[in-house]
Design an enzyme around this catalytic site. Structure first.
Site, PDB file in Angstrom:
ATOM      1  N   CYS A  87      -3.721  -2.904   0.950  1.00  0.00           N
ATOM      2  CA  CYS A  87      -4.361  -2.669   2.246  1.00  0.00           C
ATOM      3  C   CYS A  87      -3.454  -3.162   3.378  1.00  0.00           C
ATOM      4  CB  CYS A  87      -5.745  -3.302   2.276  1.00  0.00           C
ATOM      5  SG  CYS A  87      -6.769  -2.659   3.632  1.00  0.00           S
ATOM      6  N   HIS A 174      -8.162  -1.227  -1.912  1.00  0.00           N
ATOM      7  CA  HIS A 174      -8.330  -2.543  -2.540  1.00  0.00           C
ATOM      8  C   HIS A 174      -8.528  -2.378  -4.042  1.00  0.00           C
ATOM      9  CE1 HIS A 174      -8.444  -5.205   0.966  1.00  0.00           C
ATOM     10  NE2 HIS A 174      -9.029  -4.206   1.598  1.00  0.00           N
ATOM     11  N   GLU A 176      -7.694  -4.473  -6.161  1.00  0.00           N
ATOM     12  CA  GLU A 176      -7.922  -5.811  -6.717  1.00  0.00           C
ATOM     13  C   GLU A 176      -9.360  -6.299  -6.602  1.00  0.00           C
ATOM     14  OE1 GLU A 176      -7.932  -6.772  -2.410  1.00  0.00           O
ATOM     15  OE2 GLU A 176      -7.081  -5.222  -3.699  1.00  0.00           O
TER      16      GLU A 176
END
Length: 229
Positions: A87, A174, A176
């Site tokens: 991001c 994102h 993660e």
């Protein structure tokens, strides 16, 4: 492997990537730039992970540490470190490599569709990714590709992933995210969301998490298994 996280906000921890790295026995370290911590020496790590944040990469006057971070990232790339940006992290990685970063045609916030490009099939670390998948977005800026970089994914709005060689990767979304990291993100930034075509409100984002996070976590694990080696 030694993995270092550059964090830009209280909610910007390593989330699923850090969980994966701990399981693999990596040495973990971090710099909380938003708290004024000093950048490490690039000799102190093998892999650098650039996390998200609410600022713009162009806010050098507001956040004086941005200039030093960009120089640090550029040096890490030149030295052959594994560098992954997520991001805001992808945006600052792109700018550190000389690319334009600025306002996106549309903001993207919430669970949105991402499509791989034909070039993605040539990268080992996207081998388990389907041609199209749902990812968590939370950005208002977008990046152009750095010189010699390859576009790996896009949405209907902007570029979503690029690679430069085998050891530099930027992801606008994102990948993660975990339930905990998402709840922290929503708590910090969700109150200002106004729903529109490419923006979901906070309750919708949280309600859809249980549906989409298992797939996102699986894809994140697959990418980490292949990228950080």
């Amino acid at each position: 492997m030694r993995m270092h996280f550059l964090e830009h906000a209280p909610y910007g921890g390593g989330a699923y990537i850090e969980q994966w790295a701990v399981e693999k026995g990596f040495d973990i370290s971090r710099t909380k730039l938003h708290e004024g911590e000093a950048l490490p020496s690039s000799r102190e790590y093998d892999a650098l992970v650039l996390m998200g944040g609410p600022m713009s990469v162009n806010d050098d006057f507001k956040y004086p540490w941005l200039k030093a971070e960009k120089e640090h990232i550029s040096k890490a790339v030149a030295q052959g470190r594994h560098v992954l940006g997520l991001c805001f992290g992808a945006q600052i990685l792109a700018q550190a490599l000389g690319a334009w970063v600025g306002r996106s045609p549309l903001p993207e916030v919430g669970w949105q569709t991402v499509q791989l490009t034909p070039y993605a099939s040539c990268t080992r670390y996207l081998a388990d990714f389907p041609p199209e998948f749902i990812a968590l977005q939370w950005h208002y800026d977008a990046f152009e590709l750095p010189r010699h970089a390859v576009l790996l994914a896009e949405s209907g709005t902007c570029a979503q992933a690029f690679a430069l060689g085998e050891q530099v990767l930027g992801l606008q979304f994102h990948l993660e995210a975990t339930r905990t990291s998402l709840e922290r993100l929503v708590a910090d930034l969700g109150g200002s969301l106004v729903p529109k075509a490419t923006v979901q409100d906070a309750p919708t984002i949280l309600n859809l998490a249980d549906e989409h996070l298992p797939t996102l976590n699986r894809l994140c694990r697959s990418l980490c298994d292949r990228f950080f080696r």
